[in-house]
Scaffold this active site. Structure first.
Site, PDB file in Angstrom:
ATOM      1  CG  LEU A 148     -11.015 -15.746 -33.087  1.00  0.00           C
ATOM      2  CD1 LEU A 148     -11.018 -16.814 -32.007  1.00  0.00           C
ATOM      3  CD2 LEU A 148     -12.235 -14.835 -32.944  1.00  0.00           C
ATOM      4  CB  ALA A 149      -6.638 -10.530 -34.538  1.00  0.00           C
ATOM      5  N   GLY A 150      -5.183 -13.952 -34.382  1.00  0.00           N
ATOM      6  CA  GLY A 150      -4.164 -14.697 -33.656  1.00  0.00           C
ATOM      7  C   GLY A 150      -4.412 -14.806 -32.164  1.00  0.00           C
ATOM      8  N   GLY A 151      -5.658 -14.596 -31.750  1.00  0.00           N
ATOM      9  CA  GLY A 151      -6.016 -14.697 -30.339  1.00  0.00           C
ATOM     10  C   GLY A 151      -6.258 -13.358 -29.666  1.00  0.00           C
ATOM     11  CG  LEU A 152      -3.928  -9.770 -30.574  1.00  0.00           C
ATOM     12  CD1 LEU A 152      -3.478  -8.705 -31.555  1.00  0.00           C
ATOM     13  CD2 LEU A 152      -3.404  -9.451 -29.181  1.00  0.00           C
TER      14      LEU A 152
ATOM     15  CB  SER B 211      -6.110 -14.759 -38.881  1.00  0.00           C
ATOM     16  OG  SER B 211      -5.562 -14.323 -37.654  1.00  0.00           O
TER      17      SER B 211
ATOM     18  CE1 TYR C 132      -2.240 -24.257 -43.889  1.00  0.00           C
ATOM     19  CE2 TYR C 132      -4.366 -25.290 -43.532  1.00  0.00           C
ATOM     20  CZ  TYR C 132      -3.620 -24.178 -43.858  1.00  0.00           C
ATOM     21  OH  TYR C 132      -4.249 -23.006 -44.153  1.00  0.00           O
TER      22      TYR C 132
ATOM     23  N   GLY D 106     -10.431 -12.565 -26.100  1.00  0.00           N
ATOM     24  CA  GLY D 106     -10.465 -12.312 -24.662  1.00  0.00           C
ATOM     25  C   GLY D 106      -9.106 -12.431 -24.021  1.00  0.00           C
TER      26      GLY D 106
END
Length: 322
Positions: free
Chosen positions: A213-217, A211, A53, A220
């Protein structure tokens, strides 16, 4: 904070794990320090990182940031369950990657130096290495444990049969084996329900979903776009693919009176074998907002509604046979 056991181990960790991938590339060192301090204030004691990272190959930027934070004292290291990883490419030479005993030994020593600590609480294989037998992997980890450099061993991105093979190999050596598995798991990505989650449940391995939140999907995204905020091209492509589900999901979250990101995390906490989803806040606001997920109680009706929007899997082989 109600702490939970990591899998079958006696180790107590917070039910949310602070992911540090953004520290360095997206979040400044000063802000990273503030986020980690605030995480402790909120009761989060479980931090995850990796030697790769930081965005600069072979430098371990994120581990070094955490190490300098530990060096500030004040019980920071003692209060933290630190997990890091080994496997990925750290240089040009052939033994600067994967899970050979040689690379594991060198990588562990380098991570300890960057983290400014004498031991790693959970040392994780970042990926499967198909060219290294588990006998070699466990011998290397056993030596590190005997030297006091690591305490527990975890995996990441393992298939169900990799987990079974790893555990049976460890059992033949009278070792505890894996205590955790990081897997890509969220409402949109439910493949681990076929074999990874059942294997972890059976072996007493704590699942740490990445992940969530599925990369932000699942955070919201439609609301944000409606307010004029832009999204990355990759996210827009995924949104086009899943728009119907996301629209139904955000509408259901409105019915619940909750933020989509919080519902996604709360759902994960209800799944079998899951110990702590990994949250990766870039800002203090994102960190503090994540704690709401611990207060949401999704009842059976809500869980069934989410299954309608995002169909999951039954345990193999029932999912595809009788």
């Amino acid at each position: 904070m109600d702490y939970v056991n990591l899998g079958r181990s006696g180790l107590l960790v917070s039910p949310l794990c602070l992911g540090t991938m953004n520290f360095g590339p997206r979040t400044s060192e000063e802000d990273s320090f503030a986020i980690m301090d605030r995480a402790h204030e909120l009761g989060l004691n479980f931090f995850d990182t990796a030697n790769v990272y930081g965005g600069k190959r072979g430098e371990g930027v994120t581990e070094s940031i955490i190490g300098r934070w530990f060096a500030k004292g004040g019980g920071r290291r003692e209060k933290t369950v630190i997990a890091t990883k080994v496997h990925n490419d750290m240089g040009d030479w052939p033994n600067e990657r994967r899970l050979s005993a040689l690379h594991i030994r060198r990588a562990c020593d380098a991570s300890l130096k960057r983290l400014q600590t004498d031991h790693i609480d959970i040392y994780q294989a970042h990926h499967i290495d198909r060219n290294t037998p588990f006998e070699e992997f466990w011998e290397a980890m056993e030596v590190l444990r005997q030297q006091g450099k690591i305490i527990y061993v975890g995996s990441s991105n393992f298939a169900g049969w990799h987990i079974a093979k790893a555990q049976e190999s460890a059992a033949r050596r009278n070792l505890m084996g894996l205590v955790s598995e990081q897997t890509h798991y969220n409402l949109l990505t439910r493949t681990p329900e076929l074999e990874v989650l059942p294997a972890c449940d059976d072996y007493g391995i704590g699942v740490i979903p990445w992940s969530p939140l599925a990369g932000g999907l699942l955070s919201g995204v439609l609301r944000k776009i409606d307010k004029g905020r832009t999204a990355a091209d990759g996210m827009l492509a995924q949104l086009d693919k899943h728009r119907d589900k996301i629209e139904r999901y955000e509408k259901f979250c409105d019915e619940l009176g909750e933020q989509p990101a919080d519902v996604a995390l709360a759902w994960l906490l209800r799944q079998r074998a899951v110990t702590a989803p990994i949250i990766g806040p870039r800002t203090m606001e994102q960190l503090e907002g994540s704690l709401r997920a611990l207060e949401i109680n999704l009842d059976d009706a809500a869980l069934a509604r989410l299954d309608e929007i995002f169909p999951g899997h039954r345990t193999a082989p029932e999912d595809y046979a009788w």
